[in-house]
Design a protein around this motif. Structure first.
Motif, short mmCIF file in Angstrom:
data_model
loop_
_atom_site.label_atom_id
_atom_site.label_comp_id
_atom_site.label_asym_id
_atom_site.label_seq_id
_atom_site.Cartn_x
_atom_site.Cartn_y
_atom_site.Cartn_z
N ILE A 74 0.68 -1.23 0.04
CA ILE A 74 -0.22 0.03 -0.03
C ILE A 74 0.95 1.35 -0.04
N LEU A 75 1.93 1.07 0.80
CA LEU A 75 2.62 2.35 0.87
C LEU A 75 3.64 2.52 -0.59
N LEU A 76 3.93 1.48 -1.13
CA LEU A 76 4.57 1.80 -2.32
C LEU A 76 3.61 2.34 -3.29
N VAL A 77 2.28 2.01 -3.45
CA VAL A 77 1.35 2.61 -4.39
C VAL A 77 1.20 4.07 -3.84
N ASN A 78 0.99 4.42 -2.75
CA ASN A 78 0.65 5.66 -2.14
C ASN A 78 2.00 6.72 -2.08
N ALA A 79 2.84 6.14 -2.37
CA ALA A 79 4.17 6.88 -2.78
C ALA A 79 3.91 8.02 -3.75
N GLN A 80 3.08 7.84 -4.71
CA GLN A 80 2.39 8.78 -5.86
C GLN A 80 1.68 9.97 -4.95
N ASP A 81 0.85 9.58 -4.27
CA ASP A 81 0.14 10.43 -3.72
C ASP A 81 0.85 11.58 -2.71
N PHE A 82 1.64 10.84 -1.93
CA PHE A 82 2.40 11.78 -0.91
C PHE A 82 3.39 12.59 -1.61
N ALA A 83 4.17 12.06 -2.67
CA ALA A 83 5.24 12.83 -3.39
C ALA A 83 4.63 13.89 -4.25
N GLY A 84 3.55 13.33 -4.90
CA GLY A 84 2.77 14.46 -5.84
C GLY A 84 3.19 14.47 -7.26
N PHE A 85 3.68 13.21 -7.72
CA PHE A 85 4.08 13.04 -8.96
C PHE A 85 2.81 12.61 -9.77
#
Length: 393
Positions: free
Chosen positions: A45-56
């Protein structure tokens, strides 16, 4: 993309315990499969949500960033949130069956409060509050047997996925010119923490209601699958379900991996129609692959060949604490009030950071459990639900 939180049951019920450690005593050990699955899913889940956290934006990635994004879409995107949702249904239905509607309602009201605070104070992608609201529908499934739960899950799932496909086809007919909606939070560089919290507080109720209306049928379908698995004893007695686990491991991946490839291709495109169609592809393929992963890890559990995967059990036992800690760390790195890195990292660096964080939580979780026996937020939820500390969760 948001991260659902699959929360451990309040305490280890008798049916979750494995065989007695000794024929002379009542000491029993936890069945490992639910905890391992929860811990593995927490990392994914965290690997996928890295997109949302990082904003790319997925469709703007190139080079190594695109390669990482493709791998994430094929093997993780939609896969691990499906495992989490099914485990949430597994635990919630077990709590309802063991302790009745009163405790069930109190627990999910507490989870709603925890999720609200998480959303407002930390991260707009909270899923605890949405899970808590949708879980109330499980009260109407208490009398359903395994077959009834599977029929309900199938009906809800097909209906929800069908609506998504129809919406995507309609978008295709209207043309491909419209720009894709990113789903990223509207963060301005230099925006203060107080301003962000105020915006999230204003938006919370509307987003919760909208999320329940849009995602409720699909989430309830996954909850029902988890409830059916609980009744059948699939996770606690996997040795009794070898044929099922083999079938899941083969057919889940045969169906899910090609759909993951299709999702990866859609996520390289920046048009609105691809974004709409990617939702049912993501979740339908995600569920198939999730069942495949459950089958594989279940077979490894039966054969006592989990190996390094056993380390994920500790993280799974404190999933709620780890989930919120992930939000705190990732927003501290990327959000503008804590360093203004939002939108500056590509997929490779952001997913790499997420991987390091999730793996670091494995030994930390094991140490914490040895010292305290349960996670801090798990302890707090139990205290609020029962008015006293419960051990063994």
């Amino acid at each position: 993309m948001t991260a659902p939180s699959s929360l451990p049951p309040d305490a280890v019920p008798p049916e979750q315990a494995g065989p007695p450690a000794s024929p002379r005593g009542p000491v029993r050990r936890r069945a490992p499969l639910p905890d391992v699955l929860r811990g593995v899913a927490l990392l994914g889940i965290l690997l996928v949500n890295a997109q949302d956290f990082a904003g790319f934006r997925e469709w703007t990635q190139t080079g190594a960033d695109r390669a990482v994004q493709v791998l994430t879409d094929v093997f993780a995107n939609g896969r691990f949130i499906s495992i989490f949702a099914m485990l949430f249904g597994w635990g919630a239905s077990g709590l309802l069956a063991r302790q009745g509607a009163g405790v069930f309602l109190r627990r999910h009201l507490v989870l709603l409060a925890v999720g609200t605070l998480h959303y407002v104070l930390v991260w707009h992608g909270d899923i605890i509050s949405l899970y808590a609201v949708v879980a109330f529908a499980l009260l109407f499934t208490l009398r359903l047997n395994v077959r009834g739960l599977l029929w309900l899950a199938g009906g809800l799932g097909v209906w929800w996925l069908g609506l998504g496909v129809l919406e995507g086809l309609a978008a295709l007919e209207r043309g491909m010119e419209a720009a894709r909606f990113s789903g990223l939070p509207p963060l301005d560089s230099g925006e203060t923490y107080g301003a962000v919290v105020t915006e999230r507080a204003v938006d919370f109720l509307g987003n919760l209601i909208g999320g329940a209306l849009y995602n409720g049928a699909w989430l309830l379908a996954l909850f029902c699958l988890g409830a059916a698995a609980r009744q059948a004893g699939v996770l606690l007695r996997p040795h009794e379900h070898l044929r099922l686990l083999r079938g899941l491991s083969v057919w889940g991946l045969v169906i899910g991996l090609p759909l993951g490839g299709l999702l990866a291709w859609m996520n390289t495109r920046g048009d609105y129609a691809s974004g709409v169609l990617s939702v049912p592809v993501r979740m339908g393929g995600g569920l198939a692959s999730a069942l495949g992963y459950v089958g594989i890890i279940g077979l490894l559990t039966v054969r006592e060949r989990l190996g390094p995967l056993e380390a994920f059990a500790a993280s799974g036992r404190v999933a709620m604490s780890n989930y919120l800690a992930q939000s705190v760390v990732m927003t501290a790195v990327f959000y503008p009030y804590a360093g203004a890195q939002f939108g500056r990292w590509g997929a490779a660096a952001a997913v790499g950071l997420a991987l390091v964080l999730a793996l670091a939580q494995l030994p930390l979780s094991a140490w914490w459990l040895r010292r305290f026996g349960t996670g801090p937020l798990e302890w707090l939820v139990r205290r609020l639900v029962y008015g006293r500390t419960r051990q063994g969760g």
